[in-house]
Design a protein around this motif. Structure first.
Motif, PDB file in Angstrom:
ATOM      1  N   ILE A   1       0.857  -1.189   0.000  1.00  0.00           N
ATOM      2  CA  ILE A   1       0.000   0.000   0.000  1.00  0.00           C
ATOM      3  C   ILE A   1       0.889   1.233   0.000  1.00  0.00           C
ATOM      4  O   ILE A   1       1.773   1.375   0.847  1.00  0.00           O
ATOM      5  CB  ILE A   1      -0.928   0.015   1.236  1.00  0.00           C
ATOM      6  N   GLN A   2       0.669   2.120  -0.931  1.00  0.00           N
ATOM      7  CA  GLN A   2       1.474   3.338  -1.010  1.00  0.00           C
ATOM      8  C   GLN A   2       1.089   4.286   0.116  1.00  0.00           C
ATOM      9  O   GLN A   2      -0.106   4.528   0.363  1.00  0.00           O
ATOM     10  CB  GLN A   2       1.278   4.019  -2.360  1.00  0.00           C
ATOM     11  N   ALA A   3       2.094   4.827   0.814  1.00  0.00           N
ATOM     12  CA  ALA A   3       1.859   5.731   1.944  1.00  0.00           C
ATOM     13  C   ALA A   3       2.579   7.048   1.710  1.00  0.00           C
ATOM     14  O   ALA A   3       3.669   7.088   1.139  1.00  0.00           O
ATOM     15  CB  ALA A   3       2.336   5.094   3.245  1.00  0.00           C
ATOM     16  N   GLU A   4       1.955   8.128   2.168  1.00  0.00           N
ATOM     17  CA  GLU A   4       2.537   9.455   2.006  1.00  0.00           C
ATOM     18  C   GLU A   4       2.385  10.246   3.297  1.00  0.00           C
ATOM     19  O   GLU A   4       1.281  10.333   3.861  1.00  0.00           O
ATOM     20  CB  GLU A   4       1.852  10.186   0.857  1.00  0.00           C
ATOM     21  N   GLU A   5       3.485  10.812   3.773  1.00  0.00           N
ATOM     22  CA  GLU A   5       3.469  11.746   4.897  1.00  0.00           C
ATOM     23  C   GLU A   5       3.503  13.140   4.299  1.00  0.00           C
ATOM     24  O   GLU A   5       4.488  13.526   3.671  1.00  0.00           O
ATOM     25  CB  GLU A   5       4.666  11.515   5.808  1.00  0.00           C
ATOM     26  N   CYS A   6       2.418  13.897   4.468  1.00  0.00           N
ATOM     27  CA  CYS A   6       2.288  15.145   3.727  1.00  0.00           C
ATOM     28  C   CYS A   6       1.295  16.078   4.412  1.00  0.00           C
ATOM     29  O   CYS A   6       0.591  15.699   5.353  1.00  0.00           O
ATOM     30  CB  CYS A   6       1.813  14.856   2.305  1.00  0.00           C
ATOM     31  N   ASP A   7       1.246  17.325   3.922  1.00  0.00           N
ATOM     32  CA  ASP A   7       0.207  18.255   4.324  1.00  0.00           C
ATOM     33  C   ASP A   7      -1.055  17.951   3.528  1.00  0.00           C
ATOM     34  O   ASP A   7      -1.011  17.806   2.307  1.00  0.00           O
ATOM     35  CB  ASP A   7       0.644  19.696   4.046  1.00  0.00           C
ATOM     36  N   TYR A   8      -2.180  17.849   4.215  1.00  0.00           N
ATOM     37  CA  TYR A   8      -3.465  17.708   3.527  1.00  0.00           C
ATOM     38  C   TYR A   8      -4.544  18.347   4.386  1.00  0.00           C
ATOM     39  O   TYR A   8      -4.430  18.430   5.611  1.00  0.00           O
ATOM     40  CB  TYR A   8      -3.788  16.232   3.212  1.00  0.00           C
ATOM     41  N   ASP A   9      -5.590  18.836   3.737  1.00  0.00           N
ATOM     42  CA  ASP A   9      -6.615  19.587   4.462  1.00  0.00           C
ATOM     43  C   ASP A   9      -7.953  18.859   4.447  1.00  0.00           C
ATOM     44  O   ASP A   9      -8.066  17.733   3.940  1.00  0.00           O
ATOM     45  CB  ASP A   9      -6.742  20.994   3.871  1.00  0.00           C
ATOM     46  N   LEU A  10      -8.972  19.508   4.998  1.00  0.00           N
ATOM     47  CA  LEU A  10     -10.285  18.874   5.083  1.00  0.00           C
ATOM     48  C   LEU A  10     -10.892  18.627   3.707  1.00  0.00           C
ATOM     49  O   LEU A  10     -11.684  17.684   3.537  1.00  0.00           O
ATOM     50  CB  LEU A  10     -11.230  19.733   5.928  1.00  0.00           C
ATOM     51  N   HIS A  11     -10.535  19.441   2.728  1.00  0.00           N
ATOM     52  CA  HIS A  11     -11.022  19.189   1.364  1.00  0.00           C
ATOM     53  C   HIS A  11     -10.635  17.780   0.924  1.00  0.00           C
ATOM     54  O   HIS A  11     -11.467  17.050   0.346  1.00  0.00           O
ATOM     55  CB  HIS A  11     -10.432  20.227   0.406  1.00  0.00           C
ATOM     56  N   GLU A  12      -9.395  17.381   1.202  1.00  0.00           N
ATOM     57  CA  GLU A  12      -8.954  16.034   0.835  1.00  0.00           C
ATOM     58  C   GLU A  12      -9.602  14.974   1.719  1.00  0.00           C
ATOM     59  O   GLU A  12      -9.913  13.869   1.249  1.00  0.00           O
ATOM     60  CB  GLU A  12      -7.438  15.942   0.922  1.00  0.00           C
ATOM     61  N   VAL A  13      -9.812  15.298   2.980  1.00  0.00           N
ATOM     62  CA  VAL A  13     -10.465  14.347   3.886  1.00  0.00           C
ATOM     63  C   VAL A  13     -11.860  14.015   3.381  1.00  0.00           C
ATOM     64  O   VAL A  13     -12.284  12.844   3.377  1.00  0.00           O
ATOM     65  CB  VAL A  13     -10.527  14.907   5.321  1.00  0.00           C
ATOM     66  N   TYR A  14     -12.582  15.016   2.925  1.00  0.00           N
ATOM     67  CA  TYR A  14     -13.954  14.789   2.474  1.00  0.00           C
ATOM     68  C   TYR A  14     -14.025  13.993   1.171  1.00  0.00           C
ATOM     69  O   TYR A  14     -15.079  13.444   0.830  1.00  0.00           O
ATOM     70  CB  TYR A  14     -14.682  16.123   2.312  1.00  0.00           C
TER      71      TYR A  14
END
Length: 328
Positions: free
Chosen positions: A257-270
């Motif tokens: 499974i590809q994993a990424e440690e990054c900045d993400y906001d609620l737009h991406e969560v939704y």
């Protein structure tokens, strides 16, 4: 006692002390809290001595009690054996060094003491099930204690999923306090948790940082699963690098499974299909909604299930079934 406890001030004030009871307030929200005295009957290490939990006391001038100048780490057992003590103690030693707290023991000595705590409390593990083992250090106190995990209060979450909400209070930025250090400085997260639970007692708080990106919860990390099956979590320089978080990232690599440690906001969560929480005792807890918006991938979704299975393989038991066995 450890060297830093041999000061005249410490011994002069040693008799002025407070009971070392586990003062956790009862909560319906996720069941991660306990009434005072829940660890009664367990054995705890305090400044070089093993005592019954209810017989322990800490000095009134303890710097952690007075000012929050202390550090801790919390591990858990699987079938009585502590899971990944090396990773926990590496992080703990880094925390102590980062904030200039005493480092009274080597990694090997810490790990031996932690396992001794688990072994001394093996007799009550049948009553509790596997438990937390916590270590705490301030300038004049060293504590190692066992605490029960709230199995029955959390069991339904592995069947139904947890509800996550984001409070208006933002996570303390790294410019003010190092998030990678596990300190007795939880008021920021507690205030966020109180706000969320004031609106929904069953919700779990996940804070945003001051830039508007997803950060972490009170004592746990947060992941989302994108529609193409990748997992994302916050960058480690903005959150505590949880050992369960590390374990999930390793499991993801192992199962492709590809994993990424990054900045993400609620737009991406939704837009996410799945989400889950990671923590020492929770391991991998599925999330069913964020701010009232249901996730489309199921509870638990296929990626979450795959990671739960991989985590269980590392732990040597079925972590989901261990919780489900406590359903009422």
């Amino acid at each position: 006692p450890p060297p830093m406890l041999s000061t005249p001030l410490y011994w002069m004030r040693r008799k002025a002390s407070l009971p070392l009871l586990c003062r956790r307030m009862s909560s319906k929200a996720g069941g991660d809290a306990f009434l005072s005295g829940s660890s009664r009957g367990s054995m705890a290490y305090l400044n070089g001595e093993w005592k019954l939990h209810e017989e322990c006391s800490i000095p009134l001038d303890d710097q952690s009690f007075r000012y929050g100048y202390g550090a801790f780490d919390t591990l858990r057992t699987f079938n009585g054996k502590i899971f990944r003590p090396d990773a926990h103690i590496r992080r703990f030693q880094k925390t102590l060094k980062a904030v200039a707290l005493p480092q009274p023991f080597s990694d090997e000595e810490w790990i031996a003491l932690l396992q001794e705590c688990a072994d001394r409390n093996e007799g009550i593990r049948e009553k509790w099930g596997d438990h937390w083992i916590s270590v705490r250090v301030s300038p004049n106190t060293v504590i190692i204690e066992a605490q029960p995990i709230p199995w029955s209060q959390r069991a339904h979450l592995y069947r139904d999923g947890a509800k996550v909400s984001t409070p208006s209070i933002r996570r303390t930025p790294p410019e003010c306090l190092p998030p990678r250090a596990k300190l007795h400085q939880y008021v920021n997260q507690i205030l966020g948790d109180l706000e969320v639970k004031g609106n929904d007692p069953e919700a779990w708080s996940v804070m945003l940082d001051t830039r508007g990106y997803v950060s972490e919860g009170k004592s746990y990390n947060f992941f989302i699963v994108t529609n193409d099956g990748k997992i994302k979590t916050a960058r480690p320089n903005f959150v505590l690098e949880g050992v369960a978080r590390l374990t999930v990232l390793e499991c993801a690599k192992d199962v492709g499974i590809q994993a990424e440690e990054c900045d993400y906001d609620l737009h991406e969560v939704y837009q996410a299909s799945e989400a889950f929480i990671t923590a020492t005792s929770l391991c991998v807890l599925p999330v069913k909604s964020v701010n009232g918006r249901a996730l489309s991938g199921g509870v638990p979704g296929p990626v979450t299930k795959k990671l739960q299975a991989a985590y269980s393989g590392m732990a040597g038991l079925d972590l989901v079934q261990q919780y489900l066995d406590h359903l009422g």
